[in-house]
Scaffold this motif. Sequence first.
Motif, PDB file in Angstrom:
ATOM      1  N   ILE A 113       0.867  -1.181   0.000  1.00  0.00           N
ATOM      2  CA  ILE A 113       0.000   0.000   0.000  1.00  0.00           C
ATOM      3  C   ILE A 113       0.906   1.233   0.000  1.00  0.00           C
ATOM      4  N   GLU A 114       0.879   1.953  -1.112  1.00  0.00           N
ATOM      5  CA  GLU A 114       1.832   3.049  -1.286  1.00  0.00           C
ATOM      6  C   GLU A 114       1.262   4.391  -0.845  1.00  0.00           C
ATOM      7  N   VAL A 115       1.967   5.029   0.092  1.00  0.00           N
ATOM      8  CA  VAL A 115       1.588   6.371   0.551  1.00  0.00           C
ATOM      9  C   VAL A 115       2.880   7.171   0.713  1.00  0.00           C
ATOM     10  N   PRO A 116       2.985   8.368   0.089  1.00  0.00           N
ATOM     11  CA  PRO A 116       4.214   9.152   0.236  1.00  0.00           C
ATOM     12  C   PRO A 116       4.433   9.595   1.682  1.00  0.00           C
ATOM     13  N   VAL A 195      -0.792  -1.023  -4.618  1.00  0.00           N
ATOM     14  CA  VAL A 195      -2.043  -0.255  -4.701  1.00  0.00           C
ATOM     15  C   VAL A 195      -1.793   1.151  -4.151  1.00  0.00           C
ATOM     16  N   ASP A 196      -2.579   2.105  -4.666  1.00  0.00           N
ATOM     17  CA  ASP A 196      -2.416   3.503  -4.277  1.00  0.00           C
ATOM     18  C   ASP A 196      -3.147   3.744  -2.950  1.00  0.00           C
ATOM     19  N   PHE A 205      -9.612  -0.737  -0.724  1.00  0.00           N
ATOM     20  CA  PHE A 205     -10.122  -2.107  -0.543  1.00  0.00           C
ATOM     21  C   PHE A 205     -10.595  -2.684  -1.878  1.00  0.00           C
ATOM     22  N   ALA A 206     -11.267  -1.835  -2.680  1.00  0.00           N
ATOM     23  CA  ALA A 206     -11.738  -2.298  -3.998  1.00  0.00           C
ATOM     24  C   ALA A 206     -10.539  -2.704  -4.862  1.00  0.00           C
ATOM     25  N   ASP A 207      -9.469  -1.913  -4.813  1.00  0.00           N
ATOM     26  CA  ASP A 207      -8.276  -2.241  -5.614  1.00  0.00           C
ATOM     27  C   ASP A 207      -7.647  -3.559  -5.136  1.00  0.00           C
ATOM     28  N   ILE A 208      -7.640  -3.758  -3.810  1.00  0.00           N
ATOM     29  CA  ILE A 208      -7.067  -5.009  -3.277  1.00  0.00           C
ATOM     30  C   ILE A 208      -7.931  -6.193  -3.712  1.00  0.00           C
TER      31      ILE A 208
END
Length: 214
Positions: A113-116, A195-196, A205-208
Motif C-alpha cells: 500500500i503506497e503512501v508518500p 495499490v495507491d 479495498f476495492a483495488d485489493i
Amino acid sequence: MKIVMLGAPGAGKGTQADMIADMFSIPHISTGDIFRENIKNGTELGAKAKGYMDKGELVPDELVCDLVVDRIQQDDCVKGYILDGFPRTIPQANALEEALKAIGQKLDYAIDIEVPDENIISRMSGRRSCTGCNAVYHVVYNPPKTEGICDKCGGKLVLRDDDKPETVKNRLNVYHEQTQPLIDFYKGTGVLHEVDGTQTMEKVFADIKNVIGA
Ligand code: AMP
C-alpha cells in the motif's frame, strides 16, 4: 489465501488487513498487536520488545521470526492468513520463505500500500488505537461512531506513543532502510502487487479485491 501486507507505518495495512480477514474468515496476524498484547500482559517478550518499540526501532529478528512461524501453523490458519507488519526485514522474509517451504506452502500475494512520506506524518497524528482490542481509527478518515470510544469493544481510543510525530519520523527512516527492500524481494518472487494508498479506504479495498480476484 496467504497474504503479506507491505507499506509504511500508517499506510493503512492494518485497516485493510482487517477487511480482507473478515471477507475470507481468515486470521489477521499483526506482529505489532502481538507485541502490544505482550506488553499489556507484562510478559518477558513484552519487556524485551518495549524498549525498541518506544524508540520506533525494530524488535530483533530472533524475537519475531519463531513467533510468526509458530502462529501460522495453528489450526485457525488452515484456510490462510494475512500477515500485517511481518516480514519487516530481508532476514525475516527469508525465514518466512524457508518456513513455508518446509510445510509445503507458499505466499499468494504481497500487497504494497503506497503512501508518500509527506502524507504519513499528518495521517499518524490523527490515528487513534483502541486500548482494549487494538482496532485502529482515524479522526477524519475513519472516525468511530462515538468520539474516543471503540465501535467494536467500547474500549478507550488513544494516540499511541509510537504514533507521535518524533517517533513516526524514526519509524519512517527505519521503514525505508530495512523494510522497503522487501518490495524488490517480492517482485523477485512474483507475488508483489502495488495499490495507491492515498485513495479512500473503500477504494483501496476495492483495488485489493481486484488484485486477489475477490
Ligand atoms: P506496528 O503496529 O506494525 O507498526 O508495529 C509497532 C512496532 O512493533 C514496530 O515499530 C516495531 O518496533 C515492532 N514490530 C512489529 N512487527 C515487527 C517485526 N516484524 N519486526 C520487528 N519489529 C516489529
